[in-house]
Design an enzyme around this catalytic site. Structure first.
Site, PDB file in Angstrom:
ATOM      1  N   GLU A  87       0.885  -1.184   0.019  1.00  0.00           N
ATOM      2  CA  GLU A  87      -0.293   0.010  -0.079  1.00  0.00           C
ATOM      3  C   GLU A  87       0.876   1.214   0.056  1.00  0.00           C
ATOM      4  O   GLU A  87       2.053   1.198   0.324  1.00  0.00           O
ATOM      5  CB  GLU A  87      -1.205  -0.012   1.061  1.00  0.00           C
ATOM      6  CG  GLU A  87      -0.170  -0.534   2.441  1.00  0.00           C
ATOM      7  CD  GLU A  87      -1.490  -0.420   3.506  1.00  0.00           C
ATOM      8  OE1 GLU A  87      -1.642   0.618   4.177  1.00  0.00           O
ATOM      9  OE2 GLU A  87      -2.195  -1.477   3.543  1.00  0.00           O
ATOM     10  N   CYS A 111       7.154  -3.556  16.415  1.00  0.00           N
ATOM     11  CA  CYS A 111       6.782  -2.344  17.645  1.00  0.00           C
ATOM     12  C   CYS A 111       5.396  -2.514  17.835  1.00  0.00           C
ATOM     13  O   CYS A 111       4.228  -2.847  17.085  1.00  0.00           O
ATOM     14  CB  CYS A 111       6.914  -0.865  16.800  1.00  0.00           C
ATOM     15  SG  CYS A 111       8.557  -0.641  16.111  1.00  0.00           S
ATOM     16  N   CYS A 114       2.286  -0.503  16.410  1.00  0.00           N
ATOM     17  CA  CYS A 114       2.317  -0.323  14.936  1.00  0.00           C
ATOM     18  C   CYS A 114       1.419  -1.612  14.281  1.00  0.00           C
ATOM     19  O   CYS A 114       1.747  -2.788  14.497  1.00  0.00           O
ATOM     20  CB  CYS A 114       3.545  -0.365  14.222  1.00  0.00           C
ATOM     21  SG  CYS A 114       3.540  -0.078  12.504  1.00  0.00           S
ATOM     22  N   CYS A 327      -0.300   2.911   9.167  1.00  0.00           N
ATOM     23  CA  CYS A 327       0.242   1.777   8.333  1.00  0.00           C
ATOM     24  C   CYS A 327      -0.414   0.398   8.543  1.00  0.00           C
ATOM     25  O   CYS A 327      -0.860   0.325   9.745  1.00  0.00           O
ATOM     26  CB  CYS A 327       1.660   1.714   9.094  1.00  0.00           C
ATOM     27  SG  CYS A 327       2.405   3.006   9.398  1.00  0.00           S
TER      28      CYS A 327
HETATM   29  N1  SAH Z   1      10.085   0.945   9.810  1.00  0.00           N
HETATM   30  C1  SAH Z   1      10.085   2.165   9.411  1.00  0.00           C
HETATM   31  C2  SAH Z   1       9.220   2.889   8.423  1.00  0.00           C
HETATM   32  C3  SAH Z   1       7.819   2.530   8.524  1.00  0.00           C
HETATM   33  S1  SAH Z   1       6.688   3.109   9.986  1.00  0.00           S
HETATM   34  C4  SAH Z   1      10.338   2.980  10.985  1.00  0.00           C
HETATM   35  O1  SAH Z   1       9.995   2.404  11.859  1.00  0.00           O
HETATM   36  O2  SAH Z   1      10.596   4.267  11.006  1.00  0.00           O
HETATM   37  C5  SAH Z   1       6.618   4.882   9.890  1.00  0.00           C
HETATM   38  C6  SAH Z   1       6.289   5.452  11.255  1.00  0.00           C
HETATM   39  O3  SAH Z   1       4.862   5.559  11.427  1.00  0.00           O
HETATM   40  C7  SAH Z   1       7.242   5.058  12.239  1.00  0.00           C
HETATM   41  O4  SAH Z   1       7.813   6.258  12.903  1.00  0.00           O
HETATM   42  C8  SAH Z   1       6.103   4.252  13.047  1.00  0.00           C
HETATM   43  O5  SAH Z   1       6.567   4.294  14.199  1.00  0.00           O
HETATM   44  C9  SAH Z   1       4.979   5.024  12.793  1.00  0.00           C
HETATM   45  N2  SAH Z   1       3.625   4.450  13.241  1.00  0.00           N
HETATM   46  C10 SAH Z   1       3.524   3.148  13.293  1.00  0.00           C
HETATM   47  N3  SAH Z   1       2.126   2.910  13.580  1.00  0.00           N
HETATM   48  C11 SAH Z   1       1.569   4.216  13.714  1.00  0.00           C
HETATM   49  C12 SAH Z   1       0.270   4.857  14.216  1.00  0.00           C
HETATM   50  N4  SAH Z   1      -0.838   3.749  14.381  1.00  0.00           N
HETATM   51  N5  SAH Z   1      -0.088   6.093  14.147  1.00  0.00           N
HETATM   52  C13 SAH Z   1       1.107   6.914  14.146  1.00  0.00           C
HETATM   53  N6  SAH Z   1       2.298   6.475  13.571  1.00  0.00           N
HETATM   54  C14 SAH Z   1       2.750   5.201  13.476  1.00  0.00           C
END
Ligand code: SAH
Length: 339
Positions: A87, A111, A114, A327
């Protein structure tokens, strides 16, 4: 081979290998990226060259399965050649369109807040499949892409080579020509790859998903911290910024009552110290992970403490909350309900 996954340098080598002038690589780049050509016959090359190109290379587009479009953002769910999904989210910002691209199918970083990590990594995407997200958005929405955030599903530094090639392809002057300072790769902090990223001959921006100001809390919400603790991550980030002259962004997602207290902001300011990082505060996009979104007041209080301590902190505009743009959300729903 997918033409969209081939760097200009690799295409030059290809032409040299088949006894043709490498200059043709630039013509192809210009044709496919600037003019949108999708057929080698349109280049006016000798028949044998066209036949050879057609035999060796293909224009591979992902299939657009679903498009969600709103005023400020759009989200595309794409089906790849092997049936997996990727996506991508287009953010229409005042200064131009920024596309957020995915780099893997699923993610192994785990994480806890996430959605992407809910599905373990099935595979990494090829550079051509990441470029394919840009091409699909251009074709489907007619949108020009002025910037790219490598912040979709997946950990880019767990797919370093392909992400590096992707950055090279989209920034090539003769191609999409996305400015290098408009390309940002975001990592959860895989330290050896940060050093590798710092040594690339052409550099792009770096964002680090920090999300916590101390190791105890960070290890709890981001398991990668056990392998690469905060101090090592920040030392690597500082090296990157010195080596490349580029500013590093620390991303900080605000999880209500977990990491968003004024005390956390103080710790974060101490941790950053005199380093010239700046902080991007991300309002949490709620999913069913058990976390709550910080209130406006909590966010502003946190930001105020950072500012008082001399840290530049911006707040990320919220895009596509109505689009399930967090995400993995669209994909997760698709798998659950078949939409
Ligand atoms: N793996 C990479 C990039 C993908 S995630 C990284 O960790 O940076 C992109 C960003 O969105 C990351 O900072 C992640 O922690 C954050 N993220 C994940 N889930 C989220 C959510 N539900 N709301 C806001 N940000 C989120």
């Amino acid at each position: 081979m997918n033409i969209y996954g081939i760097t200009q340098a690799a295409l030059e080598r290809y032409f040299a290998d088949i006894g043709e002038n490498p200059f043709k690589a630039g013509l192809i780049y210009d044709g496919i990226y600037k003019k949108g050509i999708e057929d080698f016959a349109e280049f006016g090359f000798a028949d044998r060259v066209t036949a050879r190109l057609k035999a060796d290379l293909e224009f591979e587009f992902p299939e657009v399965v679903e498009t969600l479009d709103s005023e400020d953002s759009a989200k595309l769910l794409l089906r790849l050649k092997d049936g997996e999904y990727a996506e991508t989210v287009l953010m229409r910002q005042k200064f131009g369109n920024v596309l957020c691209v995915s780099t893997q199918v699923g993610c192994n970083m785990g994480c806890v807040f996430c959605q992407s990590g809910r599905m373990k990594k099935r595979r990494s995407l090829l550079a051509g499949e990441i470029v394919g997200q840009v091409m699909a958005v251009r074709r489907e929405l007619g949108a020009d892409i002025g910037g790219v955030s490598v912040m979709g599903i997946g950990e880019p530094f767990d797919n370093f080579e392909e992400v590096r090639n992707f950055c090279g392809i989209v920034s090539a002057d003769k191609g999409l020509a996305v400015g290098r300072r408009h390309i940002t790769v975001s990592t959860c902090g895989i330290v050896p790859r940060i050093y590798e990223y710092a040594e690339l001959p052409s550099s792009y921006n770096l964002a680090i998903s920090l999300h916590a100001p101390n190791d105890e809390l960070r290890s709890r919400i981001m398991p990668i911290n056990k392998a690469y603790p905060l101090k090592e991550v920040l030392t690597a980030a500082e090296y990157f910024s010195e080596r490349t002259g580029r500013r590093v962004t620390l991303e900080y997602v605000m999880l209500g009552g977990v990491n968003d207290l004024p005390e956390h902001a103080k710790q974060l300011a101490r941790l950053i110290g005199s380093r010239s990082f700046y902080v991007n505060i991300i309002p949490y996009n709620p999913t069913d992970n058990g976390f709550r979104k910080s209130s406006n007041e909590e966010i502003e209080l946190f930001r105020g403490v950072l500012r008082k301590n001399g840290i530049v902190a911006t707040r990320r505009r919220e895009f596509g909350t109505g689009l399930k743009a967090a995400c993995g959300q669209l994909r997760a729903d698709y798998e659950r309900d078949g939409l």
